[in-house]
Design a protein around this motif. Structure first.
Motif, PDB file in Angstrom:
ATOM      1  N   GLU A 119     -41.875  -8.334   2.343  1.00 58.32           N
ATOM      2  CA  GLU A 119     -43.334  -8.316   2.488  1.00 58.32           C
ATOM      3  C   GLU A 119     -43.751  -8.328   3.951  1.00 58.32           C
ATOM      4  OE1 GLU A 119     -42.218 -12.617   1.219  1.00 58.32           O
ATOM      5  OE2 GLU A 119     -41.571 -10.554   0.823  1.00 58.32           O
ATOM      6  N   GLN A 120     -42.938  -8.948   4.826  1.00 59.23           N
ATOM      7  CA  GLN A 120     -43.242  -8.933   6.253  1.00 59.23           C
ATOM      8  C   GLN A 120     -43.109  -7.522   6.818  1.00 59.23           C
ATOM      9  OE1 GLN A 120     -40.436 -12.137   7.391  1.00 59.23           O
ATOM     10  NE2 GLN A 120     -42.201 -13.182   8.290  1.00 59.23           N
ATOM     11  N   ILE A 121     -42.082  -6.817   6.375  1.00 58.41           N
ATOM     12  CA  ILE A 121     -41.914  -5.432   6.811  1.00 58.41           C
ATOM     13  C   ILE A 121     -43.090  -4.593   6.332  1.00 58.41           C
ATOM     14  CG2 ILE A 121     -40.475  -3.369   6.610  1.00 58.41           C
ATOM     15  CD1 ILE A 121     -38.045  -5.198   6.432  1.00 58.41           C
ATOM     16  N   ASP A 122     -43.538  -4.853   5.113  1.00 61.62           N
ATOM     17  CA  ASP A 122     -44.703  -4.130   4.587  1.00 61.62           C
ATOM     18  C   ASP A 122     -45.939  -4.408   5.438  1.00 61.62           C
ATOM     19  OD1 ASP A 122     -43.177  -3.089   2.552  1.00 61.62           O
ATOM     20  OD2 ASP A 122     -43.794  -4.592   1.072  1.00 61.62           O
ATOM     21  N   HIS A 123     -46.091  -5.648   5.912  1.00 66.16           N
ATOM     22  CA  HIS A 123     -47.228  -5.986   6.771  1.00 66.16           C
ATOM     23  C   HIS A 123     -47.147  -5.226   8.090  1.00 66.16           C
ATOM     24  CE1 HIS A 123     -47.461 -10.092   4.506  1.00 66.16           C
ATOM     25  NE2 HIS A 123     -48.013  -9.113   3.823  1.00 66.16           N
ATOM     26  N   LEU A 124     -45.945  -5.164   8.666  1.00 70.01           N
ATOM     27  CA  LEU A 124     -45.765  -4.413   9.911  1.00 70.01           C
ATOM     28  C   LEU A 124     -46.110  -2.937   9.707  1.00 70.01           C
ATOM     29  CD1 LEU A 124     -42.492  -5.590  11.739  1.00 70.01           C
ATOM     30  CD2 LEU A 124     -44.815  -5.464  12.674  1.00 70.01           C
ATOM     31  N   VAL A 125     -45.655  -2.382   8.589  1.00 71.26           N
ATOM     32  CA  VAL A 125     -45.944  -0.974   8.288  1.00 71.26           C
ATOM     33  C   VAL A 125     -47.445  -0.772   8.167  1.00 71.26           C
ATOM     34  CG1 VAL A 125     -45.708   0.838   6.549  1.00 71.26           C
ATOM     35  CG2 VAL A 125     -43.713  -0.544   7.192  1.00 71.26           C
ATOM     36  N   ALA A 126     -48.123  -1.677   7.489  1.00 73.06           N
ATOM     37  CA  ALA A 126     -49.573  -1.557   7.314  1.00 73.06           C
ATOM     38  C   ALA A 126     -50.286  -1.570   8.661  1.00 73.06           C
ATOM     39  CB  ALA A 126     -50.098  -2.680   6.428  1.00 73.06           C
ATOM     40  N   TYR A 127     -49.833  -2.453   9.542  1.00 78.37           N
ATOM     41  CA  TYR A 127     -50.453  -2.541  10.877  1.00 78.37           C
ATOM     42  C   TYR A 127     -50.217  -1.269  11.681  1.00 78.37           C
ATOM     43  CZ  TYR A 127     -51.049  -3.938  15.761  1.00 78.37           C
ATOM     44  OH  TYR A 127     -51.421  -4.001  17.088  1.00 78.37           O
ATOM     45  N   LEU A 128     -48.960  -0.820  11.721  1.00 82.27           N
ATOM     46  CA  LEU A 128     -48.638   0.349  12.533  1.00 82.27           C
ATOM     47  C   LEU A 128     -49.243   1.634  11.950  1.00 82.27           C
ATOM     48  CD1 LEU A 128     -44.922  -0.512  13.381  1.00 82.27           C
ATOM     49  CD2 LEU A 128     -46.922  -0.756  14.847  1.00 82.27           C
ATOM     50  N   ALA A 129     -49.343   1.683  10.639  1.00 79.50           N
ATOM     51  CA  ALA A 129     -49.930   2.854   9.998  1.00 79.50           C
ATOM     52  C   ALA A 129     -51.418   2.982  10.301  1.00 79.50           C
ATOM     53  CB  ALA A 129     -49.698   2.814   8.492  1.00 79.50           C
ATOM     54  N   SER A 130     -52.027   1.932  10.848  1.00 79.39           N
ATOM     55  CA  SER A 130     -53.457   1.995  11.189  1.00 79.39           C
ATOM     56  C   SER A 130     -53.690   2.740  12.501  1.00 79.39           C
ATOM     57  CB  SER A 130     -54.039   0.578  11.293  1.00 79.39           C
ATOM     58  OG  SER A 130     -53.542  -0.115  12.438  1.00 79.39           O
ATOM     59  N   PHE A 131     -52.609   3.027  13.240  1.00 76.77           N
ATOM     60  CA  PHE A 131     -52.737   3.777  14.487  1.00 76.77           C
ATOM     61  C   PHE A 131     -52.627   5.266  14.182  1.00 76.77           C
ATOM     62  CE2 PHE A 131     -51.369  -0.404  15.774  1.00 76.77           C
ATOM     63  CZ  PHE A 131     -52.164  -0.659  16.890  1.00 76.77           C
ATOM     64  N   LYS A 132     -53.765   5.883  13.989  1.00 80.16           N
ATOM     65  CA  LYS A 132     -53.811   7.288  13.558  1.00 80.16           C
ATOM     66  C   LYS A 132     -53.621   8.250  14.745  1.00 80.16           C
ATOM     67  CE  LYS A 132     -54.770   5.923   9.371  1.00 80.16           C
ATOM     68  NZ  LYS A 132     -53.778   6.032   8.284  1.00 80.16           N
ATOM     69  N   LEU A 168     -46.623   3.135  20.571  1.00 78.57           N
ATOM     70  CA  LEU A 168     -46.895   3.282  19.143  1.00 78.57           C
ATOM     71  C   LEU A 168     -48.317   3.757  18.880  1.00 78.57           C
ATOM     72  CD1 LEU A 168     -45.026   0.144  17.765  1.00 78.57           C
ATOM     73  CD2 LEU A 168     -44.218   2.501  17.905  1.00 78.57           C
ATOM     74  N   ALA A 169     -49.043   4.082  19.941  1.00 75.51           N
ATOM     75  CA  ALA A 169     -50.377   4.650  19.760  1.00 75.51           C
ATOM     76  C   ALA A 169     -50.254   5.971  19.007  1.00 75.51           C
ATOM     77  CB  ALA A 169     -51.037   4.873  21.123  1.00 75.51           C
ATOM     78  N   GLY A 170     -51.023   6.115  17.950  1.00 70.27           N
ATOM     79  CA  GLY A 170     -50.985   7.344  17.172  1.00 70.27           C
ATOM     80  C   GLY A 170     -49.718   7.540  16.370  1.00 70.27           C
ATOM     81  N   ILE A 171     -48.990   6.450  16.081  1.00 68.23           N
ATOM     82  CA  ILE A 171     -47.699   6.564  15.400  1.00 68.23           C
ATOM     83  C   ILE A 171     -47.833   7.192  14.013  1.00 68.23           C
ATOM     84  CG2 ILE A 171     -47.909   4.165  14.609  1.00 68.23           C
ATOM     85  CD1 ILE A 171     -44.648   6.124  15.284  1.00 68.23           C
ATOM     86  N   ALA A 172     -48.930   6.913  13.316  1.00 64.79           N
ATOM     87  CA  ALA A 172     -49.086   7.468  11.959  1.00 64.79           C
ATOM     88  C   ALA A 172     -49.192   8.990  12.007  1.00 64.79           C
ATOM     89  CB  ALA A 172     -50.313   6.869  11.282  1.00 64.79           C
ATOM     90  N   THR A 173     -49.953   9.500  12.971  1.00 68.12           N
ATOM     91  CA  THR A 173     -50.098  10.953  13.112  1.00 68.12           C
ATOM     92  C   THR A 173     -48.781  11.588  13.541  1.00 68.12           C
ATOM     93  OG1 THR A 173     -52.437  10.704  13.704  1.00 68.12           O
ATOM     94  CG2 THR A 173     -51.364  12.779  14.302  1.00 68.12           C
TER      95      THR A 173
END
Length: 287
Positions: free
Chosen positions: A274-287, A211-216
């Motif tokens: 809200e838990q899914i939203d937290h997961l999304v927020a965390y994973l979205a931090s991997f640019k 999941l490294a760089g998943i947001a990009t």
């Protein structure tokens, strides 16, 4: 204490120990049906146990603390990997890993579909036995952790020393109440744990892709003609991947089969929005 008293003490102590041992043994047998959920032992589970023994799985693997330690502990394997993944893996393990890179791994067992289904039924029964928390954590099949990537939320607190050890592209977490911090904790504690299948280190692919760089990569996927999902942003793509894993199939035979992703489809039901939203927020931090 004279000899007679010593003899009486020894005999009495032995008698008390025997009574305690017998009492504990009887109490254990009394609890076995409840702890093992014996009512769930079906014909398929019994056949699966026979497949386990016939193929000498215990020569490499461990279940319930018994077996070898050459290969991963399988006590909770059905909770970490779904039936589609296990079925495809047992049919041909070599498609999941490059043996020229990872050396000798799981040999092909050449067992038929019925034996595979029975073996998975047996392992699923094993996974639900109340074994007092054993094993303490899943054993990674391949790759492993990279030094500095398995940091706790407390370490990711904005401290420069801790920040320098964050996975590439990850943002430091400023507060334990921050959605990213909550998502990081959930990433390791959800059932099944995301960290059991996904690494956050570049190039380390486990049962699922890194999941490294998943947001990009999410933005690139959305822009590609192969993508047929509904997401318009990286966050929406990550959310879709969690609740609807088959909306987009990551390239590679080890991640999907017959048009369906091996990723569990239970997160939408088992996690709160809200838990899914937290997961999304965390994973979205991997640019």
């Amino acid at each position: 204490m004279n000899k007679r008293q010593t003899r009486i003490f020894a005999l009495a102590s032995t008698g008390v120990a025997v009574v305690i041992f017998l009492g504990l043994t009887l109490d254990s047998h009394r609890q076995f049906p409840k702890l093992t959920h014996s009512e769930n032992i079906t014909d398929s589970v019994i056949r699966g146990q026979n497949v386990w023994h016939k193929n000498n799985c215990i020569n490499c693997h461990t279940i319930l603390g018994e077996g070898a330690y050459y290969a991963p502990d399988l006590t909770k394997i059905t909770q970490h990997r779904g039936t589609p993944y296990l079925t495809a893996f047992l049919k041909d393990p070599s498609q999941f890993y490059d043996e020229t890179k990872h050396r000798r791994l799981m040999p092909k067992q050449d067992i038929d579909d019925q034996d595979i289904a029975d073996l998975i039924a047996f392992m699923d029964w094993v996974s639900k036995v109340d074994n007092q928390g054993w094993p303490p954590r899943p054993i990674l099949v391949s790759g492993g952790s990279i030094p500095g990537t398995d940091l706790s939320v407390a370490q990711q607190s904005g401290n420069p020393a801790a920040t320098s050890k964050l996975p590439p592209g990850a943002a430091p977490v400023s507060s334990a109440n921050d959605p990213v911090a909550l998502g990081e904790a959930l990433f390791r504690t959800a059932t099944p744990a995301c960290a059991a299948c996904h690494s956050t280190a570049p190039g380390v692919n486990l049962a699922g892709p890194t999941l490294a760089g998943i947001a990009t990569r999410a933005q690139e996927t959305i822009a590609s003609p192969e993508y047929k999902g509904k997401a318009k942003t990286a966050a929406e793509f990550i959310h879709e991947s969690i609740v609807e894993p088959s909306a987009y199939l990551h390239p590679g035979a080890m991640y999907s089969a017959n048009g369906a992703s091996f990723m569990p489809t239970t997160y939408a039901k088992d996690l709160k929005p809200e838990q899914i939203d937290h997961l999304v927020a965390y994973l979205a931090s991997f640019k």
